[in-house]
Design a protein around this motif. Sequence first.
Motif, PDB file in Angstrom:
ATOM      1  N   HIS A 110       0.889  -1.249  -0.082  1.00  0.00           N
ATOM      2  CA  HIS A 110      -0.067   0.041   0.085  1.00  0.00           C
ATOM      3  C   HIS A 110       1.084   0.914  -0.063  1.00  0.00           C
ATOM      4  O   HIS A 110       1.844   1.432   0.752  1.00  0.00           O
ATOM      5  CB  HIS A 110      -0.997  -0.133   1.250  1.00  0.00           C
ATOM      6  CG  HIS A 110      -1.953   1.008   1.328  1.00  0.00           C
ATOM      7  ND1 HIS A 110      -1.684   2.342   1.255  1.00  0.00           N
ATOM      8  CD2 HIS A 110      -3.477   0.767   1.151  1.00  0.00           C
ATOM      9  CE1 HIS A 110      -3.139   2.967   1.114  1.00  0.00           C
ATOM     10  NE2 HIS A 110      -3.975   1.885   1.191  1.00  0.00           N
ATOM     11  N   PRO A 111       0.608   2.179  -0.805  1.00  0.00           N
ATOM     12  CA  PRO A 111       1.568   3.437  -1.082  1.00  0.00           C
ATOM     13  C   PRO A 111       1.682   4.132   0.379  1.00  0.00           C
ATOM     14  O   PRO A 111       2.578   4.586   0.617  1.00  0.00           O
ATOM     15  CB  PRO A 111       0.799   4.084  -1.913  1.00  0.00           C
ATOM     16  CG  PRO A 111      -0.193   3.642  -2.561  1.00  0.00           C
ATOM     17  CD  PRO A 111      -0.363   2.267  -1.689  1.00  0.00           C
ATOM     18  N   THR A 112       0.711   4.227   1.217  1.00  0.00           N
ATOM     19  CA  THR A 112       0.777   5.134   2.244  1.00  0.00           C
ATOM     20  C   THR A 112       0.585   4.265   3.556  1.00  0.00           C
ATOM     21  O   THR A 112      -0.703   4.222   4.079  1.00  0.00           O
ATOM     22  CB  THR A 112      -0.484   6.132   2.150  1.00  0.00           C
ATOM     23  OG1 THR A 112      -1.844   5.471   2.086  1.00  0.00           O
ATOM     24  CG2 THR A 112      -0.302   7.056   0.673  1.00  0.00           C
TER      25      THR A 112
ATOM     26  N   ARG B 207      -2.729   1.308  -7.147  1.00  0.00           N
ATOM     27  CA  ARG B 207      -1.786   1.175  -5.735  1.00  0.00           C
ATOM     28  C   ARG B 207      -0.561   0.912  -6.165  1.00  0.00           C
ATOM     29  O   ARG B 207       0.684   1.373  -5.734  1.00  0.00           O
ATOM     30  CB  ARG B 207      -2.312   0.321  -4.730  1.00  0.00           C
ATOM     31  CG  ARG B 207      -3.594   0.825  -3.984  1.00  0.00           C
ATOM     32  CD  ARG B 207      -4.180  -0.134  -2.778  1.00  0.00           C
ATOM     33  NE  ARG B 207      -5.160   0.556  -2.138  1.00  0.00           N
ATOM     34  CZ  ARG B 207      -5.973  -0.200  -1.477  1.00  0.00           C
ATOM     35  NH1 ARG B 207      -5.796  -1.420  -1.105  1.00  0.00           N
ATOM     36  NH2 ARG B 207      -6.817   0.479  -0.695  1.00  0.00           N
TER      37      ARG B 207
ATOM     38  N   ALA C 265       2.966   3.187  -5.365  1.00  0.00           N
ATOM     39  CA  ALA C 265       3.752   2.831  -4.491  1.00  0.00           C
ATOM     40  C   ALA C 265       5.298   2.773  -4.838  1.00  0.00           C
ATOM     41  O   ALA C 265       6.366   3.030  -4.353  1.00  0.00           O
ATOM     42  CB  ALA C 265       3.446   1.138  -4.009  1.00  0.00           C
TER      43      ALA C 265
ATOM     44  N   ASN D 185       8.373   4.986  -3.631  1.00  0.00           N
ATOM     45  CA  ASN D 185       9.845   4.080  -3.486  1.00  0.00           C
ATOM     46  C   ASN D 185      10.819   4.929  -4.249  1.00  0.00           C
ATOM     47  O   ASN D 185      11.883   5.277  -3.592  1.00  0.00           O
ATOM     48  CB  ASN D 185       9.462   2.749  -3.988  1.00  0.00           C
ATOM     49  CG  ASN D 185      10.575   1.806  -3.337  1.00  0.00           C
ATOM     50  OD1 ASN D 185      10.730   1.970  -2.312  1.00  0.00           O
ATOM     51  ND2 ASN D 185      11.359   1.494  -4.336  1.00  0.00           N
TER      52      ASN D 185
ATOM     53  N   PRO E  95       5.586   3.027   1.685  1.00  0.00           N
ATOM     54  CA  PRO E  95       4.698   1.956   1.215  1.00  0.00           C
ATOM     55  C   PRO E  95       4.993   1.036   2.239  1.00  0.00           C
ATOM     56  O   PRO E  95       5.852   0.969   3.284  1.00  0.00           O
ATOM     57  CB  PRO E  95       5.475   1.464   0.120  1.00  0.00           C
ATOM     58  CG  PRO E  95       6.110   2.629  -0.568  1.00  0.00           C
ATOM     59  CD  PRO E  95       6.700   3.574   0.544  1.00  0.00           C
TER      60      PRO E  95
ATOM     61  N   ILE F  20       9.242  -4.524  -2.305  1.00  0.00           N
ATOM     62  CA  ILE F  20       8.676  -3.780  -3.366  1.00  0.00           C
ATOM     63  C   ILE F  20       9.340  -3.996  -4.610  1.00  0.00           C
ATOM     64  O   ILE F  20       8.811  -3.975  -5.818  1.00  0.00           O
ATOM     65  CB  ILE F  20       8.210  -2.399  -2.859  1.00  0.00           C
ATOM     66  CG1 ILE F  20       7.527  -1.857  -3.908  1.00  0.00           C
ATOM     67  CG2 ILE F  20       9.323  -1.625  -2.401  1.00  0.00           C
ATOM     68  CD1 ILE F  20       6.813  -0.606  -3.211  1.00  0.00           C
TER      69      ILE F  20
END
Lengths: 614, 258
Positions: free
Chosen positions: A250-252, A323, A327, A331, A386, A501
């Motif tokens: 999840h990005p956040t 997403r 993400a 990154n 992330p 990731i």
Amino acid sequence: MTGNEMSGDAAGGLESHDYDVVVIGAGGSGLRAAIAAHEAGARVAVVCKSLLGKAHTVMAEGGIAAAMGNRWKEDNWEVHFRDTMRGGKMLNHWRMAQLHAQEAPDRVLELETWGALFDRTEDGLISQRDFGGHKYARLAHVGDRTGLEMIRTLQQRTVALGIDVFMECTVTDLLKDTGAAEDRVAGAFAYWRESGRFVVFRAPSIVLATGGIGKSFKVTSNSWEYTGDGHALALRAGASLLNMEFVQFHPTGMVWPPSVKGLLVTESVRGDGGILKNADGKRFMFDYIPEFFKAETADSVEEADRWYDDKINNRRPPELLPRDEVARAINSEIKAGRGSPHGGIFLDIASRRSPEFIKRRLPSMYHQFKELADVDITAEPMEIGPTCHYVMGGVEVDPDTEQSGVTGLYAVGECSGGMHGSNRLGGNSLSDLLVFGRRAGEAAAAYAEGTARSRPTVAEADVAVAQERALAPFSGGEKASENPYTIQSELQQTMNDLVGIIRTAAELEESLVEIEAYQERARHLIVEGHRQYNPGWHLALDLANMLLVSECIAKAALARQESRGGHTRDDFPGPDPTWGAKNLVLSLDATGTGVNLKEQPLPVMPDELKEYFA
Amino acid sequence: MSYDLKMRVWRGDADGGDLGDYTVPVETGEVVLDAIHRLQATQVGDLAVRWNCKAGKCGSCSAEVNGRPRLMCMTRLSDFDETETITVTPMRTFPVIRDLVTDVSYNYEKAKQLPAFEPGPPDADGKRRMAQVDIERGQEFRKCIECFLCQDTCHVIRDHEDNKEKFAGPRFFLRYAELDMHPLDTHDRRVLVQGMAGIGLCNITKCCTEVCPEGIHITDNAIIPMKERVVDRKYDPLVWLGNKIGIRNKDNDGRTEV
């Protein structure tokens, strides 16, 4: 200490129960399956590791995606289907994506009939909000605590129907009847966390609804329960897993303070107007719009900002890309040295919406940052990065009935695979739980009814083996010296560093070597104390599942030589159409100690559905 | 920055137990649950504690920190002086299972006694319509994460085991109020909330409201209005007379007593 503890090897009796359908897991999909099976006339039990109502579904924040058309009459199942397939980079099982989009609206309305209080539109209907990858505002929501509303509604329905719930009871093995012409499920073996005593469930239908695998990663939004139990139980029972290389970051997630690192920050912050900025104050997402989504993404700040009110004439802001894209962009910014003080980037809604709006739409986020990080999100930006959030991969099932390759064994929700392809859109998880939970419950009840004349039987020898396996950590033998907490924390670090990731062949190979070493060490676990509510023992048993599932993820990630959705290979940076036509399927090998991997062509979408992508 | 935290943690089971003294290294920004977890991972592997989300959303890690009912995941160490010893004990109102884990089945039994939501038929298009303003009261109550801290602190049952049978507690008064204020519900549970659930035993000391981690105004917004509704129905002389001579008041329209 006091007198009533049981020693590790005390016999303690064996409790036994007969049901038609046993559901393992009491999150959204498990409860929905139990309700459906009960309503179909089956005798149903729900077995769950935690107390009822605490399942990970409570953590879902944003909403339930369903094309009800309450905000935009242009929305319908076809648009939702298209968004879902494109979000998953076309690797989704088309039939699951279709059923999901078609049935989600009815499942949401059903929740309302059972007492859910969704936020309303001006004309009194269920309100729907914007989310990444969804063309229209589509997520039915309750502020930013939609998961809590869903779990409570399903919980209250389950209680009202009088369904039996076995709380704080952990299933460690599935039991099979191998005597008949075909292998089929016959029951499950479990222990009560509270007493450490063993339970045998005898049932022709078992529904796995155990959720995900996130606890194998260090930075995660997932709770302790997410140890891949259903994935591992299914493998060991002879079913197969697919898409395991696809793990959603999840990005956040929160990055500070350390104790909450990984904790989820809902996508609704962006859906409601929040934007991402780097240390230079630049709104950087415009630099990361991929070719695949160019035609539908705004390329200027002006257009992006107009979109919130006029979706017909403007394109979506790049912050609301799926997403995986967001993400990866975050990154990259952090890696390029443009991160925030605590190693994240900035998520800013304070400068874009009024404090009243933020507090009304995002009350939990306001509370969470205020209480845990001393940050007032109505006045300053949040620092985020992330976090491991969801596994797209899971048990390979029939799309219509959710039955796995093993007769009588069903899988739903996060522990099943296929629905989300290589990347899940936000909001599609909660609707997935409802749509396929109901389908599995009905199918499991129907199958159980059909076995009335020839119920599968549990072999007592299998029960004895399961019991021995469960007690093993108490009698590790001479070499036993390993602490389960230590191995778990080293595994989490490995998965984070080497299977995270961004992946490369060299690192994935290294991870497999390390996982194998942990598996060897895990044979010599030692736990202290006795069987009564002993978390060390519980972890020792969960750890075997985490290790097996981690091996599956790393193996599949090494095999897939392309980047797609939740799987990014630094050494194969782009998508590859050949790989885009294949699934990777994992099963246990003949010795039962390792996993086999094979390639399998994707199911072919019928022509009438292909037209949506022309 | 890290420092050594002195902790006293209750260990034992239904037959009794004691506070154990521990020293745990902790870091800035951590919460009590972090310290408990570190204790578990490095010193006492079998220390029993319930937890799930570690984010104040699931309501599992309820305990008493220095005597005060709290969620351990939302109790920051920075709220205490670094030299202070933090004492963690299980919730006192419920029977201990082991260490910090208590038997909260009382709450699940009370939940079973509460008749569920019963809406009328939907509108012609299959949807239901409610105004946002009409559901906001219910939404506040549905923020409840069932941590049971309100139940733990409620003096009606905290030291009065015998009251448990006839008293559902603040968490469930919240639920009665939610359903009573639901625009589409057709049941009237006022007799129940007074009788079986024992709302009359509450003398509105607001202890429940004080400990609620969700900040729900349990007393002001749920219990007091429910008490008023019960009184209106039961003790208002005009309503009594009306009922006696068969005049139905609007209050009962569309509702069936359960």
